[in-house]
Design an enzyme around this catalytic site. Sequence first.
Site, short mmCIF file in Angstrom:
data_model
loop_
_atom_site.label_atom_id
_atom_site.label_comp_id
_atom_site.label_asym_id
_atom_site.label_seq_id
_atom_site.Cartn_x
_atom_site.Cartn_y
_atom_site.Cartn_z
N ARG A 27 0.73 -1.43 0.00
CA ARG A 27 -0.10 -0.06 0.07
C ARG A 27 0.95 1.41 -0.04
O ARG A 27 0.57 2.36 0.68
CB ARG A 27 -1.00 -0.07 1.36
CG ARG A 27 -2.04 -1.16 1.32
CD ARG A 27 -3.32 -0.65 0.43
NE ARG A 27 -4.28 -1.83 0.33
CZ ARG A 27 -5.18 -1.97 1.12
NH1 ARG A 27 -5.40 -1.15 1.89
NH2 ARG A 27 -6.26 -2.98 0.92
N ARG A 31 -3.38 6.36 1.17
CA ARG A 31 -4.24 7.54 1.95
C ARG A 31 -3.24 8.21 3.01
O ARG A 31 -3.46 9.45 3.29
CB ARG A 31 -5.50 7.26 2.65
CG ARG A 31 -6.58 7.18 1.90
CD ARG A 31 -7.79 6.20 2.53
NE ARG A 31 -7.23 5.02 3.06
CZ ARG A 31 -7.97 4.11 3.59
NH1 ARG A 31 -9.24 4.37 3.82
NH2 ARG A 31 -7.53 2.84 3.79
N ARG A 40 -7.31 11.42 -5.39
CA ARG A 40 -8.52 10.67 -5.24
C ARG A 40 -9.86 11.55 -5.16
O ARG A 40 -10.80 11.37 -5.69
CB ARG A 40 -8.67 9.95 -3.92
CG ARG A 40 -9.72 8.83 -4.04
CD ARG A 40 -9.68 8.12 -2.42
NE ARG A 40 -10.34 8.84 -1.70
CZ ARG A 40 -10.94 8.23 -0.57
NH1 ARG A 40 -11.02 7.12 -0.38
NH2 ARG A 40 -11.26 9.15 0.41
N ASP A 77 -6.92 -2.93 -7.23
CA ASP A 77 -7.52 -3.54 -6.04
C ASP A 77 -7.50 -5.01 -6.36
O ASP A 77 -7.80 -5.16 -7.73
CB ASP A 77 -8.53 -2.71 -5.90
CG ASP A 77 -8.82 -3.44 -4.28
OD1 ASP A 77 -8.30 -2.79 -3.30
OD2 ASP A 77 -9.54 -4.37 -3.90
N TYR A 154 -14.49 -12.69 0.03
CA TYR A 154 -15.22 -11.37 -0.09
C TYR A 154 -16.62 -11.46 -1.07
O TYR A 154 -17.68 -10.93 -0.88
CB TYR A 154 -14.50 -10.24 -0.97
CG TYR A 154 -13.36 -9.74 -0.05
CD1 TYR A 154 -13.77 -8.60 0.88
CD2 TYR A 154 -12.09 -9.99 0.19
CE1 TYR A 154 -12.72 -8.23 1.69
CE2 TYR A 154 -11.14 -9.62 0.80
CZ TYR A 154 -11.53 -8.71 1.71
OH TYR A 154 -10.42 -8.04 2.46
#
Length: 348
Positions: A27, A31, A40, A77, A154
């Site tokens: 990552r 963020r 973003r 992703d 998921y």
Amino acid sequence: MAVPENDRFLRALRRQPTDRTPIWIMRQAGRYLPEYRELREKAGSFLNLCRTPEYACEAALQPMRRYPLDAAIVFSDILTIPDAMGLGLGFSEGAGPHFERPVRSAADIKALGVPDPHQELRYVNEAVSLLSREIGGRVPVIGFAGSPWTLATYMVEGRSRSDFGHIIELLRSEPGQLDDLLSILADSVALYLEAQINAGATVVMIFDSWGGILDGEDYVRFSLQPVKRIMEKLGPVVPRIIFARGGGGQLTEVSETGCEAIGLDETVNLRAAREEVGQTCALQGNLDPALLCEDEEDLRAAARALMENYGPYPGHIFNLGHGITPDIDPDQLACLIDEVHRFSAVSA
Ligand code: CP3
């Protein structure tokens, strides 16, 4: 394939000696970087960022401009595959990913097709080619996908942070149906990674983030077997890493999937892992991401302790045990990278 100018990461993946320990961060685009938050915002949403190759390429380049990282990772992703299968992916602030149409029955599984990486997932290949072009051979470019088991969790649960009740129920009551689902996913992941390699990825990584909720024979059958099948389909065309989160108790079995390297979470002792599988696989990891909150001297000391514990052997790629979190001060990452390069150069 041309050798990148900085080939430390590739050499470590082959367990060859390097001038310094290579480092990249799971990552690394994300963020914690103000420039990512700005991008973003401009893209409107995380999914739009992923689906617009110019934005995705820019996100991947941001950490490369700030830090002397030894690898770039494509910005995307793992949930792009179930999204391309038509499950209706969404991300909600604070609650993570969810699917509008989770997979809950034999009919749902039967209805799934293998996405064509040149159609539904074309935007990912475009992002990979753009990024490879921009990186221009300076460092290797990592392409990635989720493991079939992790994608299945998921898809069946329909959201993140579940208690895995639905998928465990499927595993116990209809293991054959789960095998079918995993087999469709293995075919999808193999094609997807192959397309990323053709678009310029020089290393690929499979994230098995939820393998750790299984153990023993279940872990081998439902998590590792489908990964092995992907490895067999791909062949050793580029080095392949499996992030075996929670798989520390069965590293020999993980190494038998055919991967060249294993990504370890922070619960694993790196020296013990090297003694167990270091003759067959390189090891990537595994600093506790929480240590990035410590003050600079403690962070540097923790990085040194990890490298000393691994010992003076080739085949180590420095990374965190899991992704960097949004609360981290970007200067802390600069310190960590500096210490890894500095200390490993001295002790090389
Ligand atoms: O490492 C990188 O810089 C490349 C990009 C990357 C992302 N996701 C971007 C992302 C990679 C390699 C992933 C993998 C991924 N995605 C995994 C496997 C690794 C792991 O963390 O275990 C998983 C399980 C996912 C699914 C996923 N995507 C979750 C659970 C979340 C929410 C997490 C959170 O922190 O809110 C995402 C969103 C996501 N993927 C973000 C990023 C940068 C945050 C999105 C945003 O709000 O901007």
